[in-house]
Scaffold this motif. Sequence first.
Motif, PDB file in Angstrom:
ATOM      1  N   ASP A 299       0.834  -1.203   0.000  1.00  0.00           N
ATOM      2  CA  ASP A 299       0.000   0.000   0.000  1.00  0.00           C
ATOM      3  C   ASP A 299       0.865   1.248   0.000  1.00  0.00           C
ATOM      4  O   ASP A 299       0.457   2.292  -0.499  1.00  0.00           O
ATOM      5  N   ILE A 300       2.044   1.138   0.634  1.00  0.00           N
ATOM      6  CA  ILE A 300       2.965   2.280   0.625  1.00  0.00           C
ATOM      7  C   ILE A 300       4.389   1.779   0.349  1.00  0.00           C
ATOM      8  O   ILE A 300       4.719   0.626   0.624  1.00  0.00           O
ATOM      9  N   ALA A 301       5.196   2.694  -0.193  1.00  0.00           N
ATOM     10  CA  ALA A 301       6.600   2.364  -0.447  1.00  0.00           C
ATOM     11  C   ALA A 301       7.466   3.463   0.165  1.00  0.00           C
ATOM     12  O   ALA A 301       7.214   4.653  -0.075  1.00  0.00           O
ATOM     13  N   VAL A 302       8.453   3.057   0.963  1.00  0.00           N
ATOM     14  CA  VAL A 302       9.476   4.014   1.420  1.00  0.00           C
ATOM     15  C   VAL A 302      10.539   4.038   0.323  1.00  0.00           C
ATOM     16  O   VAL A 302      11.172   3.019   0.039  1.00  0.00           O
ATOM     17  N   VAL A 303      10.676   5.184  -0.325  1.00  0.00           N
ATOM     18  CA  VAL A 303      11.514   5.280  -1.522  1.00  0.00           C
ATOM     19  C   VAL A 303      12.645   6.274  -1.279  1.00  0.00           C
ATOM     20  O   VAL A 303      12.445   7.336  -0.680  1.00  0.00           O
ATOM     21  N   TRP A 304      13.827   5.896  -1.784  1.00  0.00           N
ATOM     22  CA  TRP A 304      15.003   6.755  -1.623  1.00  0.00           C
ATOM     23  C   TRP A 304      15.393   7.310  -2.987  1.00  0.00           C
ATOM     24  O   TRP A 304      15.520   6.556  -3.959  1.00  0.00           O
ATOM     25  N   ALA A 305      15.522   8.635  -3.071  1.00  0.00           N
ATOM     26  CA  ALA A 305      15.815   9.299  -4.357  1.00  0.00           C
ATOM     27  C   ALA A 305      16.644  10.552  -4.082  1.00  0.00           C
ATOM     28  O   ALA A 305      16.656  11.065  -2.955  1.00  0.00           O
ATOM     29  N   LYS A 306      17.329  11.039  -5.129  1.00  0.00           N
ATOM     30  CA  LYS A 306      18.200  12.216  -4.933  1.00  0.00           C
ATOM     31  C   LYS A 306      17.454  13.510  -5.238  1.00  0.00           C
ATOM     32  O   LYS A 306      16.706  13.578  -6.219  1.00  0.00           O
ATOM     33  N   ASP A 307      17.707  14.519  -4.421  1.00  0.00           N
ATOM     34  CA  ASP A 307      17.108  15.833  -4.680  1.00  0.00           C
ATOM     35  C   ASP A 307      18.023  16.648  -5.613  1.00  0.00           C
ATOM     36  O   ASP A 307      19.061  16.146  -6.078  1.00  0.00           O
ATOM     37  N   GLU A 308      17.649  17.877  -5.876  1.00  0.00           N
ATOM     38  CA  GLU A 308      18.407  18.712  -6.828  1.00  0.00           C
ATOM     39  C   GLU A 308      19.861  18.906  -6.395  1.00  0.00           C
ATOM     40  O   GLU A 308      20.738  19.117  -7.215  1.00  0.00           O
ATOM     41  N   LYS A 309      20.094  18.823  -5.068  1.00  0.00           N
ATOM     42  CA  LYS A 309      21.486  19.006  -4.577  1.00  0.00           C
ATOM     43  C   LYS A 309      22.273  17.700  -4.621  1.00  0.00           C
ATOM     44  O   LYS A 309      23.444  17.658  -4.250  1.00  0.00           O
ATOM     45  N   GLY A 310      21.603  16.608  -5.007  1.00  0.00           N
ATOM     46  CA  GLY A 310      22.291  15.306  -5.036  1.00  0.00           C
ATOM     47  C   GLY A 310      22.242  14.584  -3.700  1.00  0.00           C
ATOM     48  O   GLY A 310      22.867  13.536  -3.519  1.00  0.00           O
ATOM     49  N   ASP A 311      21.465  15.121  -2.746  1.00  0.00           N
ATOM     50  CA  ASP A 311      21.309  14.441  -1.447  1.00  0.00           C
ATOM     51  C   ASP A 311      20.252  13.342  -1.555  1.00  0.00           C
ATOM     52  O   ASP A 311      19.179  13.563  -2.134  1.00  0.00           O
ATOM     53  N   ILE A 312      20.540  12.185  -0.959  1.00  0.00           N
ATOM     54  CA  ILE A 312      19.542  11.101  -0.930  1.00  0.00           C
ATOM     55  C   ILE A 312      18.493  11.433   0.131  1.00  0.00           C
ATOM     56  O   ILE A 312      18.821  11.755   1.275  1.00  0.00           O
ATOM     57  N   ARG A 313      17.212  11.400  -0.309  1.00  0.00           N
ATOM     58  CA  ARG A 313      16.104  11.697   0.606  1.00  0.00           C
ATOM     59  C   ARG A 313      15.127  10.530   0.609  1.00  0.00           C
ATOM     60  O   ARG A 313      15.028   9.793  -0.376  1.00  0.00           O
ATOM     61  N   GLY A 314      14.405  10.377   1.704  1.00  0.00           N
ATOM     62  CA  GLY A 314      13.421   9.299   1.800  1.00  0.00           C
ATOM     63  C   GLY A 314      12.008   9.862   1.811  1.00  0.00           C
ATOM     64  O   GLY A 314      11.749  10.897   2.442  1.00  0.00           O
ATOM     65  N   LEU A 315      11.092   9.210   1.083  1.00  0.00           N
ATOM     66  CA  LEU A 315       9.715   9.671   1.094  1.00  0.00           C
ATOM     67  C   LEU A 315       8.738   8.510   1.006  1.00  0.00           C
ATOM     68  O   LEU A 315       9.118   7.409   0.587  1.00  0.00           O
ATOM     69  N   ILE A 316       7.517   8.776   1.434  1.00  0.00           N
ATOM     70  CA  ILE A 316       6.492   7.726   1.427  1.00  0.00           C
ATOM     71  C   ILE A 316       5.618   7.906   0.188  1.00  0.00           C
ATOM     72  O   ILE A 316       4.962   8.942   0.026  1.00  0.00           O
ATOM     73  N   VAL A 317       5.659   6.902  -0.674  1.00  0.00           N
ATOM     74  CA  VAL A 317       4.859   6.947  -1.902  1.00  0.00           C
ATOM     75  C   VAL A 317       3.676   6.009  -1.700  1.00  0.00           C
ATOM     76  O   VAL A 317       3.835   4.892  -1.206  1.00  0.00           O
ATOM     77  N   GLU A 318       2.493   6.497  -2.055  1.00  0.00           N
ATOM     78  CA  GLU A 318       1.286   5.709  -1.767  1.00  0.00           C
ATOM     79  C   GLU A 318       0.700   5.106  -3.043  1.00  0.00           C
ATOM     80  O   GLU A 318       0.720   5.740  -4.104  1.00  0.00           O
ATOM     81  N   LYS A 319       0.215   3.879  -2.893  1.00  0.00           N
ATOM     82  CA  LYS A 319      -0.442   3.187  -4.006  1.00  0.00           C
ATOM     83  C   LYS A 319      -1.572   4.080  -4.547  1.00  0.00           C
ATOM     84  O   LYS A 319      -2.278   4.720  -3.773  1.00  0.00           O
ATOM     85  N   GLY A 320      -1.707   4.110  -5.854  1.00  0.00           N
ATOM     86  CA  GLY A 320      -2.788   4.911  -6.434  1.00  0.00           C
ATOM     87  C   GLY A 320      -2.335   6.288  -6.884  1.00  0.00           C
ATOM     88  O   GLY A 320      -3.067   6.986  -7.580  1.00  0.00           O
ATOM     89  N   MET A 321      -1.128   6.714  -6.460  1.00  0.00           N
ATOM     90  CA  MET A 321      -0.639   8.016  -6.933  1.00  0.00           C
ATOM     91  C   MET A 321      -0.405   7.925  -8.446  1.00  0.00           C
ATOM     92  O   MET A 321       0.171   6.925  -8.919  1.00  0.00           O
ATOM     93  N   ASP A 322      -0.825   8.931  -9.181  1.00  0.00           N
ATOM     94  CA  ASP A 322      -0.682   8.901 -10.642  1.00  0.00           C
ATOM     95  C   ASP A 322       0.777   8.732 -11.047  1.00  0.00           C
ATOM     96  O   ASP A 322       1.653   9.423 -10.509  1.00  0.00           O
ATOM     97  N   GLY A 323       1.021   7.827 -11.988  1.00  0.00           N
ATOM     98  CA  GLY A 323       2.382   7.640 -12.495  1.00  0.00           C
ATOM     99  C   GLY A 323       3.185   6.600 -11.719  1.00  0.00           C
ATOM    100  O   GLY A 323       4.332   6.318 -12.051  1.00  0.00           O
ATOM    101  N   PHE A 324       2.584   6.023 -10.666  1.00  0.00           N
ATOM    102  CA  PHE A 324       3.281   5.018  -9.846  1.00  0.00           C
ATOM    103  C   PHE A 324       2.721   3.632 -10.151  1.00  0.00           C
ATOM    104  O   PHE A 324       1.534   3.385  -9.967  1.00  0.00           O
ATOM    105  N   THR A 325       3.614   2.738 -10.638  1.00  0.00           N
ATOM    106  CA  THR A 325       3.200   1.350 -10.863  1.00  0.00           C
ATOM    107  C   THR A 325       4.189   0.407 -10.179  1.00  0.00           C
ATOM    108  O   THR A 325       5.356   0.775  -9.950  1.00  0.00           O
ATOM    109  N   ALA A 326       3.721  -0.802  -9.876  1.00  0.00           N
ATOM    110  CA  ALA A 326       4.567  -1.765  -9.148  1.00  0.00           C
ATOM    111  C   ALA A 326       4.359  -3.166  -9.717  1.00  0.00           C
ATOM    112  O   ALA A 326       3.739  -4.028  -9.077  1.00  0.00           O
ATOM    113  N   PRO A 327       4.890  -3.422 -10.912  1.00  0.00           N
ATOM    114  CA  PRO A 327       4.678  -4.749 -11.519  1.00  0.00           C
ATOM    115  C   PRO A 327       5.445  -5.851 -10.794  1.00  0.00           C
ATOM    116  O   PRO A 327       6.562  -5.622 -10.301  1.00  0.00           O
TER     117      PRO A 327
END
Length: 392
Positions: free
Chosen positions: A177-205
């Motif tokens: 239902d949710i994914a804790v996702v790690w991605a880089k911001d504009e400064k190149g810092d790794i950040r963590g965020l909660i992505v929720e199922k159903g958000m447009d553009g998010f798929t999990a095959p």
Amino acid sequence: MANDQFTAPDYFNVDDLLTDEHKLVRDACRAWVKKEVSPIIEECAQECAFPKHLIKGLGDLGAFGPTIPTKYGGGGLDYISYGLMMQELERGDSGIRSTASVQGSLVMFPINEFGTEEQKMKHLPKLASGEQIGCFGLTEPNHGSDPSNMLSTIVDKGDHFLLNGAKMWITNANIADIAVVWAKDEKGDIRGLIVEKGMDGFTAPEMHGKWSLRASATGELVFDNVKVPKENIFPDVKGLKGPLSCLNSARYGISWGVIGAAMDCYDSALRYSQERIQFGKPIASFQLVQKKLAEMITEITKAQLLSWRLGVLKNEGKVNANQISMAKRNNVHMACNIAREARQIHGAMGITGEYSIMRHMMNLESVLTYEGTHDIHLLITGMDVTGINAFA
Ligand code: TGC
Ligand code: FAD
């Protein structure tokens, strides 16, 4: 295995090192595995199907976030209880332990450690009960051992972040239902965020074709211009230490978990060797079979003591990541070797689903690789003792 006759070995009376609470937690988990997991797991593995119906039982058992504070629905237990739970779950199947490790150590842990009060209240109780399932997206198609080179990005768009990228080999991805996702911001810092199922553009095959962890759900996470609200980011954690500190907790649990798989293989091999007659005698009477069994119980005992001591250090807040790496690496390797030796003792029967051995053996190949490969953990120990980084 439908006919589960498991008896846990305890050669050095490790039980004497446990409190009554530890034993209660361990025994409840052991009984649950015997009743709910053993009768169905072989068929699930053969069919490559995750037994989703077990999620509620895992929640009721307290296997999701046992160390998370009770005010957020967690168990408020110590790290030895957590380890013993992972041991018992993995005695059933590494895939069941994986589901619990990811939920507890890789999803609930970062929300509890780095999340806002709102994020904690919104997600932790549902994750603890199993009403929600979470996954953890660090690995990418081209970046596994070197997550610092990840390509997933977030761009600040005022009231939201725009997330792009892809994660691969993600346990629970397609059922989460949710994914804790790690991605880089504009400064190149790794950040963590909660992505929720159903958000447009998010798929999990779902990913297919595995010969290992066949009873576990594994998938990809694909982000195509996903708008993630600002309130879903972990506000204060930046850099690789965010995801790596979650891994410390999961790797610790794995060091215990694989002891369960090894115990199951040893116990089955011991019983089989006493029952199987060749040359007019039980095969247990041959020195070469005894050598295998004697070495197995020795290695299991060493691993038990290593993880128990690690648990004491973790409870006291004195553990370091290098110690966890050593225990993860040693114990997974130990379990892989024991599964292979146990398979030999079972002869041809060892390759069938009549026994749990081959399933454990194949599962453990994934465990050897995920949460940092065998060689990556060796290099961590190497760097710790020499002071020289041999990664790059
Ligand atoms: P390096 O430069 O060494 O470190 C970067 C920053 O991270 C800090 N750090 C840690 N912090 C907490 N815990 C640890 N264990 C840490 N290790 C390093 C470090 O202090 C530094 O902090 P700062 O403040 O100076 O920035 O990083 P590197 O890029 O050289 O990489 C080091 C390496 C190879 C050890 C690391 O990246 C690594 O462990 N690679 C393996 C990747 C991995 O384990 N992936 C697992 C993905 S999740 C998964 O597999 C789940 S499976 C679950 C299941 O199904 O059960
Ligand atoms: P690579 O990094 O490509 O490594 C390949 C080989 O090269 C290995 O033998 C490795 O030891 C070696 N190697 C790499 N770098 C070095 C070096 N510097 N020196 C010496 N040798 C090196 N990830 C998640 O984020 N979330 C999950 O939930 C998750 N679940 C998983 C579930 C399964 C079933 C599996 C199999 C994997 C999962 N993973 C998950 C991914 C896992 O963490 C990675 O597979 C692992 O970190 C290794 O990355 P890789 O497969 O890309 O291998």
